[in-house]
Design a protein around this motif. Structure first.
Motif, PDB file in Angstrom:
ATOM      1  N   THR A   1       8.974  -0.128 -16.559  1.00  0.00           N
ATOM      2  CA  THR A   1       9.024  -0.598 -15.180  1.00  0.00           C
ATOM      3  C   THR A   1       7.838  -1.487 -14.841  1.00  0.00           C
ATOM      4  N   VAL A   2       8.141  -2.714 -14.447  1.00  0.00           N
ATOM      5  CA  VAL A   2       7.131  -3.656 -13.974  1.00  0.00           C
ATOM      6  C   VAL A   2       7.257  -3.736 -12.462  1.00  0.00           C
ATOM      7  N   VAL A   3       6.139  -3.576 -11.759  1.00  0.00           N
ATOM      8  CA  VAL A   3       6.154  -3.581 -10.294  1.00  0.00           C
ATOM      9  C   VAL A   3       5.174  -4.633  -9.776  1.00  0.00           C
ATOM     10  N   PHE A   4       5.700  -5.548  -8.966  1.00  0.00           N
ATOM     11  CA  PHE A   4       4.871  -6.529  -8.274  1.00  0.00           C
ATOM     12  C   PHE A   4       4.720  -6.086  -6.821  1.00  0.00           C
ATOM     13  N   LEU A   5       3.483  -6.048  -6.341  1.00  0.00           N
ATOM     14  CA  LEU A   5       3.201  -5.684  -4.952  1.00  0.00           C
ATOM     15  C   LEU A   5       2.473  -6.831  -4.259  1.00  0.00           C
ATOM     16  N   GLU A   6       3.075  -7.366  -3.209  1.00  0.00           N
ATOM     17  CA  GLU A   6       2.391  -8.332  -2.346  1.00  0.00           C
ATOM     18  C   GLU A   6       2.008  -7.582  -1.076  1.00  0.00           C
ATOM     19  N   ILE A   7       0.714  -7.306  -0.944  1.00  0.00           N
ATOM     20  CA  ILE A   7       0.222  -6.397   0.085  1.00  0.00           C
ATOM     21  C   ILE A   7      -0.446  -7.176   1.208  1.00  0.00           C
ATOM     22  N   GLY A   8       0.064  -7.025   2.414  1.00  0.00           N
ATOM     23  CA  GLY A   8      -0.544  -7.674   3.573  1.00  0.00           C
ATOM     24  C   GLY A   8      -1.954  -7.146   3.811  1.00  0.00           C
ATOM     25  N   GLN A   9      -2.873  -8.040   4.134  1.00  0.00           N
ATOM     26  CA  GLN A   9      -4.271  -7.637   4.298  1.00  0.00           C
ATOM     27  C   GLN A   9      -4.502  -6.803   5.552  1.00  0.00           C
ATOM     28  N   ASP A  10      -3.506  -6.750   6.433  1.00  0.00           N
ATOM     29  CA  ASP A  10      -3.633  -5.962   7.662  1.00  0.00           C
ATOM     30  C   ASP A  10      -2.958  -4.608   7.544  1.00  0.00           C
ATOM     31  N   ILE A  11      -2.836  -4.121   6.323  1.00  0.00           N
ATOM     32  CA  ILE A  11      -2.204  -2.814   6.079  1.00  0.00           C
ATOM     33  C   ILE A  11      -3.243  -1.805   5.615  1.00  0.00           C
ATOM     34  N   HIS A  12      -3.108  -0.603   6.138  1.00  0.00           N
ATOM     35  CA  HIS A  12      -3.909   0.529   5.658  1.00  0.00           C
ATOM     36  C   HIS A  12      -2.950   1.549   5.052  1.00  0.00           C
ATOM     37  N   PHE A  13      -3.202   1.929   3.814  1.00  0.00           N
ATOM     38  CA  PHE A  13      -2.373   2.940   3.159  1.00  0.00           C
ATOM     39  C   PHE A  13      -2.960   4.321   3.404  1.00  0.00           C
ATOM     40  N   GLU A  14      -2.085   5.256   3.692  1.00  0.00           N
ATOM     41  CA  GLU A  14      -2.504   6.625   3.988  1.00  0.00           C
ATOM     42  C   GLU A  14      -1.793   7.574   3.038  1.00  0.00           C
TER      43      GLU A  14
END
Length: 280
Positions: free
Chosen positions: A72-85
């Motif tokens: 499994t290859v996963v590409f993540l484009e993560i917005g800079q205004d996101i906080h992961f919890e």
């Protein structure tokens, strides 16, 4: 600032692993149907129809499109205004893969060490590529990559003097060497520029672009069209048994590079070119 629980990442990755292994993406489905209509060789047309039957059975009976359900290859484009919890993002992605492959009864093909080769029994870890982008959304692309085609991929460290003709020759060399082993009709991802690892990453990412889309860069678009034409003239054909449809698309990405180099990567994918995309 927007907060996203990493549990949401896990849930979506799980669902996407199952989806990508049972159903073609819409663009690939259109391309396969078109190929079945336009293929000129009788045997090639027969193979394409058999592949269509396989895809229909897979979706109807929830059987994997291919027995090689890939790494499994996963590409993540993560917005800079996101906080992961919650858990770490890497752990969340791998947990989604674990749940998708065990709960979805998909073949586990990953070994924990490349030389000791003991199966991890849940298809983890994934290969994860992440990028920080503007905004407050996360774009997830899950691309299970089978190794029949992956093993046929190449990196060429060309000299600048090799120019565009050298690039063309590299692409055609990789495809000809792959022959039937990449389960054609194939999709050919190409990365030009950057460094050794950057061109390979671009080639892999290029496979996730819709086969309906051409590059917005005029010369790249022309190169994609020329290479698709030349590849389809090789006669490799569906299943490697001859015909006019060896590739469904050639997708090319480019990046600035050093004055002394011209890196080129060719990442080939089989006729299913599995990928699923979601935006959270």
């Amino acid at each position: 600032m927007r907060t996203i629980a990493t549990e949401e990442i896990t849930r979506n990755i799980k669902e996407m692993c199952i989806e990508a292994n049972h159903f073609l993406s819409a663009d690939m489905e259109r391309a396969m149907k078109c190929a079945a209509q336009t293929e000129e060789a009788p045997l090639g047309k027969q193979i394409l129809r058999q592949l269509q039957d396989n895809l229909e059975i897979a979706g109807k009976d929830m059987i994997p499109i291919c027995q090689d359900t890939g790494m499994t290859v996963v590409f993540l484009e993560i917005g800079q205004d996101i906080h992961f919890e919650g858990d770490s993002l890497t752990d969340a992605v791998n947990e989604g893969v674990r749940q998708g492959y065990t709960g979805g009864y998909l073949r586990k093909s990953v070994v924990g060490d490349p030389l000791i080769r003991e199966n991890t029994k849940d298809n983890t870890p994934a290969v994860i590529h992440s990028e920080i982008v503007p905004g407050d959304q996360v774009k997830i692309t899950v691309a299970p990559k089978g190794f029949g085609s992956e093993n046929m991929s190449r990196v060429f460290m060309l000299k600048p003097a090799d120019g565009v003709e050298g690039v063309k020759d590299a692409i055609l060399t990789a495809v000809r060497d792959a022959g039937p082993n990449a389960c054609p009709p194939m999709v050919v991802g190409v990365g030009i520029g950057g460094t050794f690892e950057k061109c390979a990453l671009m080639a892999k990412h290029a496979l996730t672009r819709s086969v309906d889309e051409r590059s917005e860069v005029p010369y790249v678009r022309e190169l994609e069209e020329e290479m698709l034409s030349q590849i389809n003239k090789t006669g490799i054909g569906p299943g490697g048994l001859g015909g006019t449809t060896t590739a469904l698309a050639v997708n090319i990405e480019t990046y600035p590079t050093h004055i002394a180099g011209l890196p080129v990567a060719v990442n080939i994918c089989c006729h299913v070119n599995r990928h699923a995309v979601r935006v959270l």
